[in-house]
Write a protein that holds these residues in place. Structure first.
Motif, PDB file in Angstrom:
ATOM      1  N   THR A   1       0.814  -1.222   0.000  1.00 21.60           N
ATOM      2  CA  THR A   1       0.000   0.000   0.000  1.00 21.60           C
ATOM      3  C   THR A   1       0.845   1.269   0.000  1.00 21.60           C
ATOM      4  OG1 THR A   1      -0.131  -0.013   2.437  1.00 21.60           O
ATOM      5  CG2 THR A   1      -1.852  -1.188   1.246  1.00 21.60           C
ATOM      6  N   SER A   2       2.151   1.135  -0.099  1.00 22.43           N
ATOM      7  CA  SER A   2       3.039   2.317  -0.048  1.00 22.43           C
ATOM      8  C   SER A   2       2.836   3.229  -1.245  1.00 22.43           C
ATOM      9  CB  SER A   2       4.505   1.867   0.028  1.00 22.43           C
ATOM     10  OG  SER A   2       4.844   1.080  -1.106  1.00 22.43           O
ATOM     11  N   TRP A   3       2.246   2.717  -2.333  1.00 18.44           N
ATOM     12  CA  TRP A   3       2.038   3.536  -3.528  1.00 18.44           C
ATOM     13  C   TRP A   3       1.207   4.783  -3.237  1.00 18.44           C
ATOM     14  CZ3 TRP A   3      -3.020   4.363  -4.690  1.00 18.44           C
ATOM     15  CH2 TRP A   3      -3.952   3.429  -4.236  1.00 18.44           C
ATOM     16  N   ARG A   4       0.330   4.704  -2.219  1.00 13.47           N
ATOM     17  CA  ARG A   4      -0.508   5.865  -1.906  1.00 13.47           C
ATOM     18  C   ARG A   4       0.294   6.993  -1.277  1.00 13.47           C
ATOM     19  NH1 ARG A   4      -1.082   2.626   2.685  1.00 13.47           N
ATOM     20  NH2 ARG A   4      -1.738   3.693   4.612  1.00 13.47           N
ATOM     21  N   HIS A   5       1.529   6.700  -0.837  1.00 15.05           N
ATOM     22  CA  HIS A   5       2.445   7.715  -0.314  1.00 15.05           C
ATOM     23  C   HIS A   5       3.509   8.067  -1.346  1.00 15.05           C
ATOM     24  CE1 HIS A   5       0.479   7.192   3.481  1.00 15.05           C
ATOM     25  NE2 HIS A   5       0.938   5.977   3.666  1.00 15.05           N
ATOM     26  N   HIS A   6       3.230   7.736  -2.604  1.00 10.49           N
ATOM     27  CA  HIS A   6       4.096   8.078  -3.745  1.00 10.49           C
ATOM     28  C   HIS A   6       5.469   7.416  -3.669  1.00 10.49           C
ATOM     29  CE1 HIS A   6       0.957  10.905  -4.684  1.00 10.49           C
ATOM     30  NE2 HIS A   6       1.123  11.507  -3.526  1.00 10.49           N
ATOM     31  N   LYS A   7       5.491   6.182  -3.220  1.00 11.79           N
ATOM     32  CA  LYS A   7       6.712   5.397  -3.260  1.00 11.79           C
ATOM     33  C   LYS A   7       6.330   3.922  -3.367  1.00 11.79           C
ATOM     34  CE  LYS A   7       7.184   4.953   1.781  1.00 11.79           C
ATOM     35  NZ  LYS A   7       8.060   5.175   2.936  1.00 11.79           N
ATOM     36  N   LEU A   8       7.288   3.110  -3.791  1.00  4.16           N
ATOM     37  CA  LEU A   8       7.070   1.670  -3.899  1.00  4.16           C
ATOM     38  C   LEU A   8       8.135   0.948  -3.097  1.00  4.16           C
ATOM     39  CD1 LEU A   8       6.236   1.381  -7.707  1.00  4.16           C
ATOM     40  CD2 LEU A   8       4.629   1.326  -5.795  1.00  4.16           C
ATOM     41  N   ILE A   9       7.720  -0.029  -2.309  1.00  2.66           N
ATOM     42  CA  ILE A   9       8.628  -0.794  -1.471  1.00  2.66           C
ATOM     43  C   ILE A   9       8.715  -2.216  -2.008  1.00  2.66           C
ATOM     44  CG2 ILE A   9       9.082  -1.671   0.854  1.00  2.66           C
ATOM     45  CD1 ILE A   9       7.537   0.699   1.966  1.00  2.66           C
ATOM     46  N   PHE A  10       9.943  -2.694  -2.171  1.00  2.00           N
ATOM     47  CA  PHE A  10      10.162  -4.039  -2.694  1.00  2.00           C
ATOM     48  C   PHE A  10      11.004  -4.848  -1.708  1.00  2.00           C
ATOM     49  CE2 PHE A  10       9.884  -1.100  -6.295  1.00  2.00           C
ATOM     50  CZ  PHE A  10       8.823  -1.649  -6.997  1.00  2.00           C
ATOM     51  N   ASN A  11      10.744  -6.137  -1.647  1.00  3.17           N
ATOM     52  CA  ASN A  11      11.506  -7.041  -0.788  1.00  3.17           C
ATOM     53  C   ASN A  11      11.763  -8.333  -1.554  1.00  3.17           C
ATOM     54  OD1 ASN A  11      12.764  -8.327   1.346  1.00  3.17           O
ATOM     55  ND2 ASN A  11      10.860  -8.814   2.410  1.00  3.17           N
ATOM     56  N   GLU A  12      12.974  -8.454  -2.094  1.00  7.70           N
ATOM     57  CA  GLU A  12      13.326  -9.620  -2.893  1.00  7.70           C
ATOM     58  C   GLU A  12      12.320  -9.829  -4.031  1.00  7.70           C
ATOM     59  OE1 GLU A  12      16.092 -11.941  -2.609  1.00  7.70           O
ATOM     60  OE2 GLU A  12      16.762 -10.099  -1.642  1.00  7.70           O
ATOM     61  N   THR A  13      11.959  -8.732  -4.671  1.00  8.14           N
ATOM     62  CA  THR A  13      10.966  -8.772  -5.745  1.00  8.14           C
ATOM     63  C   THR A  13      11.650  -9.030  -7.089  1.00  8.14           C
ATOM     64  OG1 THR A  13       9.627  -7.166  -4.540  1.00  8.14           O
ATOM     65  CG2 THR A  13       9.083  -7.519  -6.856  1.00  8.14           C
ATOM     66  N   PRO A  14      11.224 -10.040  -7.854  1.00 13.14           N
ATOM     67  CA  PRO A  14      11.841 -10.304  -9.171  1.00 13.14           C
ATOM     68  C   PRO A  14      11.640  -9.122 -10.115  1.00 13.14           C
ATOM     69  CG  PRO A  14      10.536 -12.182  -8.443  1.00 13.14           C
ATOM     70  CD  PRO A  14      10.217 -11.052  -7.510  1.00 13.14           C
ATOM     71  N   LEU A  15      12.604  -8.903 -10.970  1.00 11.68           N
ATOM     72  CA  LEU A  15      12.539  -7.793 -11.918  1.00 11.68           C
ATOM     73  C   LEU A  15      11.337  -7.929 -12.847  1.00 11.68           C
ATOM     74  CD1 LEU A  15      13.856  -5.232 -12.976  1.00 11.68           C
ATOM     75  CD2 LEU A  15      15.332  -6.654 -14.426  1.00 11.68           C
ATOM     76  N   LYS A  16      10.940  -9.156 -13.175  1.00  9.47           N
ATOM     77  CA  LYS A  16       9.788  -9.343 -14.069  1.00  9.47           C
ATOM     78  C   LYS A  16       8.495  -8.853 -13.423  1.00  9.47           C
ATOM     79  CE  LYS A  16       9.487 -14.217 -12.672  1.00  9.47           C
ATOM     80  NZ  LYS A  16       9.639 -15.625 -13.148  1.00  9.47           N
ATOM     81  N   GLU A  17       8.384  -8.934 -12.088  1.00  7.83           N
ATOM     82  CA  GLU A  17       7.201  -8.406 -11.406  1.00  7.83           C
ATOM     83  C   GLU A  17       7.220  -6.882 -11.394  1.00  7.83           C
ATOM     84  OE1 GLU A  17       6.457 -10.058  -7.576  1.00  7.83           O
ATOM     85  OE2 GLU A  17       6.611 -12.143  -8.266  1.00  7.83           O
TER      86      GLU A  17
END
Length: 351
Positions: free
Chosen positions: A272-288
């Motif tokens: 839900t971080s997108w609503r604060h104008h940022k994206l949080i990733f944790n070991e997220t594959p580049l294809k995702e």
């Protein structure tokens, strides 16, 4: 479902498209013109949908009682005139000439005219109810929008998403919204209402809540629900008995009515971080991450090889500017990212 996958009736039933056809504004004009430039092969299909909607267009203001009386009177006069004409023809002294077809249908003219009148007024009433109370919101690529609902609840609509609902909410009715895309909901409790439930409809799931905060992502035929607080109940649209109650920090993913829910515990802020104008990733594959770029910015992503597509990234990146996002991502993963003709190409650095 993405617009490029739409068929004729998908466009006709899409509230954002319908609003553009009937009440265009600069924002919707810009969106559909840009979309057609990217998908010129859909021009004919869009025109067919526009023509069909034009045929179905009706007066959105409810007829006055006097207008209704005048139309009913006109129908009655038409019936009487037809009856007199048939009676005169049947009593005429002149020899009948090939009148058998009229003779056979004569007893049914009143019934046909009467039924036609009923169908006309029924259809007009249903169309009036459907169009008059509809409220629709749409976000462009790279845009978010905060929406205040009639009950005081709040929705933050993510990029490339559509939300619509009836704006005549009452204490005795369900609170219902329809979502295509992604949105974060903060639902206000209404314990004193006769009907306090709030339902989010997607193309595969109904999400029922009383008062809570949660995120719904309905894209690419997959529905993901992340619960921040409170409780929600998920129901299959085709099997109301198959349901699941979620607790805070649950993520539930659903792909097909024939498959069970997939549930796991997550950190909601990541989703839900997108609503604060940022994206949080944790070991997220580049294809995702590439799919996210396509969904939120409308930029197709090409990754040159499978090994690179599986490379994982951990970190937080501001998402208000797509070029800044790509720069940070490229430097963090030590990859070469190039934008060309609205397409993003990701390659390993040449040695």
């Amino acid at each position: 479902m993405r617009y490029e996958d739409y068929q004729l009736m998908d466009f006709v039933n899409d509230q954002f498209f319908v609003t553009w056809v009937r009440n265009p504004d600069p924002e919707s004009d810009a969106f559909w013109q840009a979309w057609l430039e990217k998908h010129p092969d859909k021009q004919e299909l869009l025109e067919q949908a526009r023509e069909l909607l034009s045929f179905l267009t009706f007066k959105t203001q409810q007829p006055t009682s006097e207008e209704q009386r005048q139309v009913k009177l006109a129908i009655k006069r038409s019936i009487h005139a037809e009856t007199r004409l048939l009676t005169k023809s049947s009593t005429d002294n002149k020899p009948p000439v090939d009148r058998k077809p009229i003779h056979y249908w004569r007893p049914y003219y009143k019934i046909v005219a009467f039924c036609t009148g009923i169908l006309f007024w029924s259809a007009a009433f249903l169309l009036f109810k459907a169009g008059y109370t509809q409220k629709s919101y749409h976000t462009k690529y790279g845009e978010t929008k905060t929406i205040d609902l009639p009950d005081g609840s709040t929705v933050i609509l993510n990029a490339n998403s559509t939300l619509h609902y009836s704006n005549d909410w009452q204490e005795s009715r369900l609170r219902e919204v329809w979502l295509n895309g992604e949105a974060f909901f903060q639902v206000r409790r209404k314990p004193h209402w006769k009907e306090a439930r709030f339902i989010v409809h997607t193309n595969q799931l109904n999400i029922e809540v009383l008062g809570t905060t949660f995120n719904v992502n309905n894209r690419r035929g997959i529905v993901k629900v992340v619960l921040n607080s409170g409780k929600v109940k998920l129901r299959h649209i085709d099997n109301d008995k198959d349901s699941l109650v979620m607790e805070p920090k649950d993520l539930v993913e659903f792909t097909d009515n024939k498959k069970p829910f997939v549930k796991k515990v997550v950190e909601p802020e990541m989703y839900t971080s997108w609503r604060h104008h940022k994206l949080i990733f944790n070991e997220t594959p580049l294809k995702e991450i590439a799919q996210l770029l396509e969904d939120n910015y409308g930029r197709p992503v090409i990754i040159q090889d499978k090994e690179l597509a599986d490379r994982r990234f951990t970190g937080a990146i501001p998402n208000e500017n797509v070029e800044l996002f790509l720069t940070v991502l490229g430097e963090s993963l030590n990859v070469d990212i190039q934008s060309k003709d609205d397409t993003i190409q990701i390659n390993t650095h040449s040695k």
